[in-house]
Design a protein around this motif. Structure first.
Motif, PDB file in Angstrom:
ATOM      1  N   ALA A 165       0.836  -1.206   0.000  1.00 22.45           N
ATOM      2  CA  ALA A 165       0.000   0.000   0.000  1.00 22.45           C
ATOM      3  C   ALA A 165       0.871   1.256   0.000  1.00 22.45           C
ATOM      4  N   ILE A 166       1.954   1.227   0.782  1.00 24.83           N
ATOM      5  CA  ILE A 166       2.878   2.370   0.807  1.00 24.83           C
ATOM      6  C   ILE A 166       3.570   2.520  -0.543  1.00 24.83           C
ATOM      7  N   GLU A 167       3.910   1.383  -1.150  1.00 23.87           N
ATOM      8  CA  GLU A 167       4.542   1.421  -2.476  1.00 23.87           C
ATOM      9  C   GLU A 167       3.617   2.078  -3.497  1.00 23.87           C
ATOM     10  N   LEU A 172       1.911   6.971  -6.660  1.00 20.58           N
ATOM     11  CA  LEU A 172       0.914   7.990  -6.985  1.00 20.58           C
ATOM     12  C   LEU A 172       1.459   9.410  -6.897  1.00 20.58           C
ATOM     13  N   ILE A 173       2.519   9.616  -6.127  1.00 23.16           N
ATOM     14  CA  ILE A 173       3.087  10.971  -6.011  1.00 23.16           C
ATOM     15  C   ILE A 173       4.383  11.122  -6.798  1.00 23.16           C
ATOM     16  N   SER A 174       4.769  10.097  -7.545  1.00 22.75           N
ATOM     17  CA  SER A 174       6.010  10.143  -8.320  1.00 22.75           C
ATOM     18  C   SER A 174       5.820  10.948  -9.604  1.00 22.75           C
ATOM     19  N   TRP A 179       9.583   7.695 -12.065  1.00 26.19           N
ATOM     20  CA  TRP A 179       9.121   6.317 -12.262  1.00 26.19           C
ATOM     21  C   TRP A 179       9.798   5.667 -13.457  1.00 26.19           C
ATOM     22  N   LEU A 180       9.902   6.400 -14.554  1.00 28.36           N
ATOM     23  CA  LEU A 180      10.488   5.830 -15.759  1.00 28.36           C
ATOM     24  C   LEU A 180      11.979   5.560 -15.601  1.00 28.36           C
ATOM     25  N   GLY A 208       3.375  13.435  -9.195  1.00 23.85           N
ATOM     26  CA  GLY A 208       2.003  12.968  -9.351  1.00 23.85           C
ATOM     27  C   GLY A 208       1.637  12.538 -10.747  1.00 23.85           C
ATOM     28  N   GLY A 209       2.586  12.632 -11.689  1.00 22.19           N
ATOM     29  CA  GLY A 209       2.252  12.344 -13.073  1.00 22.19           C
ATOM     30  C   GLY A 209       2.551  10.941 -13.540  1.00 22.19           C
TER      31      GLY A 209
END
Length: 514
Positions: A165-167, A172-174, A179-180, A208-209
């Motif tokens: 859940a934390i992951e 969601l805020i990355s 992330w990429l 967040g995107g």
């Protein structure tokens, strides 16, 4: 209920709300200032007779998968709604002749990758997609009200456990780039996926995107996409027919000039000089227009929040009638519904920064839609339409990053900017210009003139940055669409869950009316 529910605006959210309410026997009146219903989901002959162009939205995947369609899909089909499935949803044109493409055939997708480690990562992401998509999709499908949200969070924690859940929360805020960079090795692949963030005002480095490149990439691989048969207005026309079949009214060329309220309660609306009595209004409006029509409320924080609501940079549209398909250098691009043009993730960052600074970007990121490859009914036999978005451009021009366009008003600058866009396509498809039979250029100012909710040409009706998303869309404390005026509810892209054709805010609001 004897008084009708009044819905301001016949955009996709307003029509979905009206259709759901009318189907349940609730009287509805939809008031639309424009000559036709549909808002951003319209199809018109913009260039030449027989060439049908989607005015704004082309991809109807979100609508097809919406909660509204899950409930009313059979009836929509009876009213003529039809979709065209697409197995090749999107590709990225990189250096001329090079591309990465996502299709519903896993091996075909992977054949455009240059890195074995990335291929294995992609397979692993696809394996876990059903679980993660259930969480992310569940969040986007949850009204931002206390009990539905609490129930969703509890269910998610019980299902995933604390660590996962934390992951997911971190994801969601990355930013897209974070992330990429942490997921893939090939910069070509990072570029191809980061482009999707720009559709919702997420340049590569904005927190967040990451969610949008992920959902579009994995969703495109798993399910492809769909467009409306004959045009995006296949959805609009079916919704209008459904509403009217249940006794609902849609009144076009009807401009609301005032939302009437007394002692903190809605009493009606003034439209075309007449008062329509009602105790419930669903307003598909940009926040500035909600405030303009309603005036001050008893909550100064709400009033200030509506005033300060931040819009994304503008978009420019080109609608082209073609004599032949686009002659892409990269042959596989001739099979994709969307072709994004942008050479690197850093170019996308630069483009966004230039537009935010008020400069016409040197290399706008392009979204090139090729609907007639899949739906030939949109053009005369053997001909094609092309749907081109230039993302992002400034609403107000302060200068030109390339130093070539001297005009600082869109009426004078838009043809020169259109030439810049066509040059970028021509670079990827030599001989492309020779296929153009006619073109229709739409500047950010033109977009707003046609639909005042597209403030400054912002096609998503408000930035989705973290400070204006989730519990903060459009404003903390009002993310469920209610306002300080009892009976007045905000729907549309400015309300949670935001832009797109999923029409969730309209459906949420309709469901709350018993």
């Amino acid at each position: 209920m004897t008084e009708p529910v009044v819905i301001i605006g016949a955009g996709i959210n307003g029509l979905v709300a009206a259709a759901d309410l009318a189907a349940r026997g609730t009287p509805v009146r939809v008031l639309e200032r424009g000559p036709t219903a549909g808002g951003a989901v319209r199809t018109e002959e913009l260039t030449k007779k027989g060439f049908r162009h989607d005015v704004a939205a082309m991809n109807l995947s979100m609508f097809a998968g919406s909660q509204f369609m899950a409930r009313h899909g059979e009836e929509m089909a009876r009213h003529g709604f039809a979709l065209v499935p697409i197995s090749h949803p999107f590709a990225q044109a990189l250096e001329p002749g090079d591309h990465i493409g996502v299709t519903t055939d896993l091996e075909e997708t992977l054949s455009s990758f240059s890195n074995e480690a990335d291929k294995e990562t992609w397979r692993n992401l696809m394996a876990e997609f059903p679980e993660r998509a259930g969480v992310v999709g569940g969040l986007l499908g949850t009204p931002m009200r206390r009990w539905p949200l609490a129930k969703f969070l509890w269910k998610t924690w019980r299902s995933l456990g604390t660590s996962k859940a934390i992951e997911v929360a971190q994801f969601l805020i990355s930013s897209p780039r974070d992330w990429l960079d942490n997921t893939f090795e090939d910069p070509r692949l990072r570029t191809a996926l980061s482009t999707w963030g720009m559709h919702l005002d997420f340049a590569p480095d904005i927190a967040g995107g990451a969610i949008f490149p992920y959902l579009e990439a994995m969703g495109g691989q798993a399910m492809g996409m769909v467009i409306g048969k004959g045009g995006a207005d296949s959805a609009t026309r079916a919704l209008v027919s459904m509403i009217e079949s249940h006794g609902g009214q849609i009144e076009c060329n009807t401009e609301v000039t005032r939302i009437c309220h007394t002692n903190g309660k809605v009493t009606g609306v003034e439209a075309n000089g007449k008062i329509i009595d009602t105790s419930i209004i669903l307003a598909g409006l940009a926040p500035k227009h909600l405030s303009r029509l309603a005036g001050p409320t008893a909550d100064t924080r709400f009033d200030k929040g509506m005033e300060k609501f931040r819009h994304a940079p503008g978009t420019m549209m080109l609608h082209l009638a073609l004599d032949a398909p686009v002659p892409w250098l990269a042959e596989p691009l001739k099979k994709f519904a969307y072709v994004h043009i942008g050479r690197s993730i850093d170019t996308a960052s630069q483009t966004y920064a230039q537009a935010v600074a008020g400069l016409l970007p040197e290399t706008p990121l392009l979204v090139v839609g090729q609907p007639t490859l899949f739906d030939p009914t949109r053009a005369p036999e053997g001909k094609h339409t092309l749907w081109v978005q230039a993302r992002v451009v400034p609403a107000v021009i302060k200068g030109d990053a390339k130093g070539e366009i001297l005009h600082k008003n869109w009426d004078d600058a838009k043809e020169s900017m259109a030439d810049r866009v066509l040059d970028l396509i021509e670079e990827q498809a030599p001989g492309f210009r020779a296929t153009i039979l006619a073109q229709h250029v739409v500047s950010p100012e033109d977009l707003e003139a046609g639909n005042p909710n597209l403030v400054g040409g912002d096609q998503i009706c408000g930035s989705h940055h973290l400070t204006q998303n989730f519990l903060f869309r459009p404003l903390r404390g009002f993310a469920d669409g209610h306002t300080p005026i009892k009976g007045l509810h905000l729907i549309g892209a400015a309300a949670w869950p935001g832009a797109g054709t999923g029409a969730a805010s309209g459906f949420f609001a309709a469901q709350a009316i018993k």
